[in-house]
Design a protein around this motif. Sequence first.
Motif, mmCIF file in Angstrom:
data_model
loop_
_atom_site.group_PDB
_atom_site.id
_atom_site.type_symbol
_atom_site.label_atom_id
_atom_site.label_comp_id
_atom_site.label_asym_id
_atom_site.label_seq_id
_atom_site.Cartn_x
_atom_site.Cartn_y
_atom_site.Cartn_z
ATOM 1 N N SER A 185 0.845 -1.196 0.000
ATOM 2 C CA SER A 185 0.000 0.000 0.000
ATOM 3 C C SER A 185 0.880 1.245 0.000
ATOM 4 O O SER A 185 1.775 1.384 0.838
ATOM 5 N N ILE A 186 0.605 2.139 -0.950
ATOM 6 C CA ILE A 186 1.400 3.362 -1.122
ATOM 7 C C ILE A 186 0.506 4.554 -0.819
ATOM 8 O O ILE A 186 -0.534 4.736 -1.447
ATOM 9 N N LEU A 187 0.908 5.364 0.152
ATOM 10 C CA LEU A 187 0.094 6.499 0.576
ATOM 11 C C LEU A 187 0.798 7.819 0.295
ATOM 12 O O LEU A 187 1.955 8.010 0.678
ATOM 13 N N GLU A 188 0.097 8.735 -0.386
ATOM 14 C CA GLU A 188 0.561 10.114 -0.472
ATOM 15 C C GLU A 188 -0.009 10.834 0.735
ATOM 16 O O GLU A 188 -1.220 10.801 0.973
ATOM 17 N N LEU A 189 0.849 11.485 1.532
ATOM 18 C CA LEU A 189 0.416 12.044 2.805
ATOM 19 C C LEU A 189 0.770 13.525 2.933
ATOM 20 O O LEU A 189 1.931 13.911 2.800
ATOM 21 N N SER A 190 -0.256 14.324 3.184
ATOM 22 C CA SER A 190 -0.062 15.756 3.373
ATOM 23 C C SER A 190 0.212 16.054 4.845
ATOM 24 O O SER A 190 0.018 15.202 5.723
ATOM 25 N N SER A 191 0.634 17.277 5.118
ATOM 26 C CA SER A 191 0.866 17.685 6.508
ATOM 27 C C SER A 191 -0.431 17.605 7.311
ATOM 28 O O SER A 191 -0.420 17.303 8.503
ATOM 29 N N PHE A 192 -1.570 17.861 6.649
ATOM 30 C CA PHE A 192 -2.867 17.783 7.330
ATOM 31 C C PHE A 192 -3.099 16.367 7.861
ATOM 32 O O PHE A 192 -3.577 16.165 8.970
ATOM 33 N N GLN A 193 -2.773 15.382 7.022
ATOM 34 C CA GLN A 193 -3.002 13.978 7.394
ATOM 35 C C GLN A 193 -1.989 13.489 8.426
ATOM 36 O O GLN A 193 -2.277 12.596 9.214
ATOM 37 N N LEU A 194 -0.804 14.079 8.401
ATOM 38 C CA LEU A 194 0.282 13.606 9.270
ATOM 39 C C LEU A 194 0.288 14.256 10.647
ATOM 40 O O LEU A 194 0.930 13.760 11.570
ATOM 41 N N MET A 195 -0.463 15.338 10.799
ATOM 42 C CA MET A 195 -0.268 16.199 11.967
ATOM 43 C C MET A 195 -0.439 15.491 13.306
ATOM 44 O O MET A 195 0.277 15.787 14.253
ATOM 45 N N THR A 196 -1.380 14.574 13.424
ATOM 46 C CA THR A 196 -1.599 13.910 14.720
ATOM 47 C C THR A 196 -1.191 12.436 14.689
ATOM 48 O O THR A 196 -1.524 11.676 15.598
ATOM 49 N N LEU A 197 -0.472 12.038 13.652
ATOM 50 C CA LEU A 197 -0.141 10.623 13.471
ATOM 51 C C LEU A 197 0.839 10.142 14.544
ATOM 52 O O LEU A 197 1.771 10.857 14.904
ATOM 53 N N SER A 198 0.618 8.934 15.042
ATOM 54 C CA SER A 198 1.550 8.359 16.030
ATOM 55 C C SER A 198 1.966 6.942 15.635
ATOM 56 O O SER A 198 2.353 6.132 16.463
ATOM 57 N N VAL A 199 1.885 6.640 14.344
ATOM 58 C CA VAL A 199 2.381 5.383 13.790
ATOM 59 C C VAL A 199 2.885 5.716 12.386
ATOM 60 O O VAL A 199 2.287 6.538 11.699
ATOM 61 N N SER A 200 3.999 5.128 11.973
ATOM 62 C CA SER A 200 4.602 5.468 10.682
ATOM 63 C C SER A 200 4.634 4.263 9.754
ATOM 64 O O SER A 200 4.655 3.115 10.210
#
Length: 453
Positions: free
Chosen positions: A159-174
């Motif tokens: 699975s390949i994800l394009e990720l913006s800062s909006f989507q990444l801002m609260t992420l706690s898994v990479s």
Amino acid sequence: MQNTLVSPVGILGFGVEGQSTLRYLFREGVKDIVVMDKNPVTLPDVPAGVNVKVCSGENYLDGLKDCVTVVRSAGVYPMSKELFQFQMNGGLMTSQIQLFLEQTQSKATVGVTGTLGKGSTVSMISHILDKCGKANAIGGNFGVPALDLLEDETPDRISILELSSFQLMTLSVSPDVGVVLRVSTEHLDWHKSVEEYRDAKANLVRWQKREGTCVYLKDAEPTAKIASESPAKTKYAVSLADGASNGDGDAVIDGATLTIDGVTLYLADCKVRGIYQLENMAAATLACKALGVKVVDAFEALKSYETLPFRMEFKGEKHGIEFYNDSYATRPDATIAATGSMKRPFALILGGSEKNADFTELSNILVKERPNLKRVALIGATAERMLADLKKAGVDEAGIKTAIFPTLEDAFADSLNIGEGGTVIMSPACASFGLFKNYKVRGQVFDKLVEGV
């Protein structure tokens, strides 16, 4: 991983992503759902036994008091006092990307972020994997919402994800493989600061496992700083032969060539135009190398890769004039990259809606470092401000003909005066709103104008 959402579950923001989240909650059997959006909400058919409450209008956040868990859509700013209070009171906030990365059964996950080149790099990775017979799917900010990917997921898929800062801002898994492209500044109408924007980007790699892989650009300082936060043991660096790193990366770009593991790819052998694409190609190849693809096979695949629509797209040559459609260039640094690839005398169509971007660097580079720039046609709300910056940079002294036009059609007609042996490129450095619904419509109009030449 098993779903651990605690009901009632709120959906914050009901655009494309929010509607995808609702479908996901239906599939997961969640019975109590609260949909919150400032805009009017139209619900699809709701399964029997499921209760969906709608909170819309100015007080849409009142719905938070009915929720235990909230799935935030990417465009909703997560640091509001209402969401802070919700979490202080014991509420749980998550997101599409968080849920996907926690629950995916994919063989591997790849995440790509950066200010420039995300879409191109994601599609290049997918193209390489396709050519090498490896099952894959693209989602996130590019096309399919991430939770929709879970519907038909298979364990052999990447699975390949394009990720913006909006989507990444609260992420706690990479993701397993994190690709950090060139990062400058963007979305300062949403983020509170450049630091907040870059900190959000860092979540792409900040939570990687030691066995993960981080791919980054060594000569781009903000990107290298973000990569330094990755705990991954394997780090692949892209470097420029004439950059600060002196070409000592795992991938080396030298002029119009890319070399990895002793294998060289020549841009002249590829369908894409623009030297700046070599950075995306390098990052895509290193990501695929991390997934077990041989460099020689990745390079062979890239020779047949075709540019995404409206991204430095070559539209052909008519009456001795080349045409490039770069409508996707909605930031100054994208236009700087595109114009750096021009070989012939060229006319540039510039301008659009206002995002309060700084055009100083763009203006200075266009006037002082693009000797083959002969004409600039300005359109949109930013035209006056851009013209002022160009004049400060010395556009008149450089003999570059510059004027403001009311429509793209008028700007295009003027640009044709570049004449035989020249190039017309639309690379606006601005969003399209005001004159057009989005960059795609703007690009389609440009294509039609080229057809009519």
